[in-house]
Design an enzyme around this catalytic site. Sequence first.
Site: not given
Ligand code: NAD
Length: 296
Positions: A96, A171, A239
């Site tokens: 997102s 979104k 965010k």
């Molecule tokens: P998260 O922080 O758990 O996962 C992000 C992953 O990206 C981590 O494993 C991190 O190590 C990796 N990462 C970060 N920088 C990196 C880089 N430079 N290279 C490689 N890997 C890298 O986040 P999440 O909860 O999985 O959310 C991911 C996206 O989905 C976000 O944009 C969030 O807003 C969206 N989202 C989350 C949810 C939720 O309920 N958690 C629901 C809908 C949408």
Amino acid sequence: MKKIGFIGLGIMGKPMSKNLLKAGYQLVVYDINEQAVTELVEAGAEKGDSIKDVASKAEVIITMLPNSPQVKEVVLGEDGVIHGAKQDALVIDMSSIAPLVSREVGEELAAKGIRFLDAPVSGGQPKAVDGTLSIMVGGKEADFEESLPVLKCMGASAVLCGDVGAGNVTKLANQIIVAVNIAAMSEALVLATKAGVDPESVYKAIRGGLAGSTVLDAKAPLVMDRKFDPGFRINLHIKDLNNIMETGHEVGAPLPLSASVMEMMQALKVDGHGDKDHGSLVLFYEKLANAIVQKG
Ligand code: NAD
């Protein structure tokens, strides 16, 4: 079957990539968190040596990262997808992020002959695990059609909303409705509590009427049980609200309700609640009113 690269194995990316493995896709994965990579390798994925390496080995490259800066770095950066992906590869960013950044990323990839869809999701971790996310997509219709078999392994629905960036605009609309709904629910349940009426009775009485909603059904029981573990963290919703305000200002759409909820969430963050579920917005109202919303 196409080989898929998956970058970003966090709360969402991990179960989503596991569902692709279950569906029989070959996966090559990368994350800066080694432990997450090891877990996926144990589940049957191939370890990518770098982002570029992942991109060079796959026909479809999926990213699931926190926000716009990480997507820009991973896709367009020095070791980025753009330097490894084959001509005509399809990059699908499911994070997102700000729609304007999606457009920028799409344009830079297109200049190198690489196709792009922005495809953020709604539903949270439980639906990521079940493979029943709602996926909102921006991009070309032919690319969307081609991506459908892959997206359907992770989501119950995938809707093409317009050109690149439209997925993330959708979104943001979703996140406005969720944030404002949680605030309205909190305001209402604190009022009931202060007026001496059991909030559970209020919830049961109104959930089938016009005030009923998916948000009410998901969050009211958790609030009354005092369960604030995430779920979706206040910090992540901040965010999204930042992206919402920035986009609103860019396109000339004032967002008074989003701005109010943003400040409530900022106050909660300052109070140390940033890693709690966004249902903890009720704590803001409880502090104002000196009340606790719980079953009577
Ligand atoms: P998260 O922080 O758990 O996962 C992000 C992953 O990206 C981590 O494993 C991190 O190590 C990796 N990462 C970060 N920088 C990196 C880089 N430079 N290279 C490689 N890997 C890298 O986040 P999440 O909860 O999985 O959310 C991911 C996206 O989905 C976000 O944009 C969030 O807003 C969206 N989202 C989350 C949810 C939720 O309920 N958690 C629901 C809908 C949408």
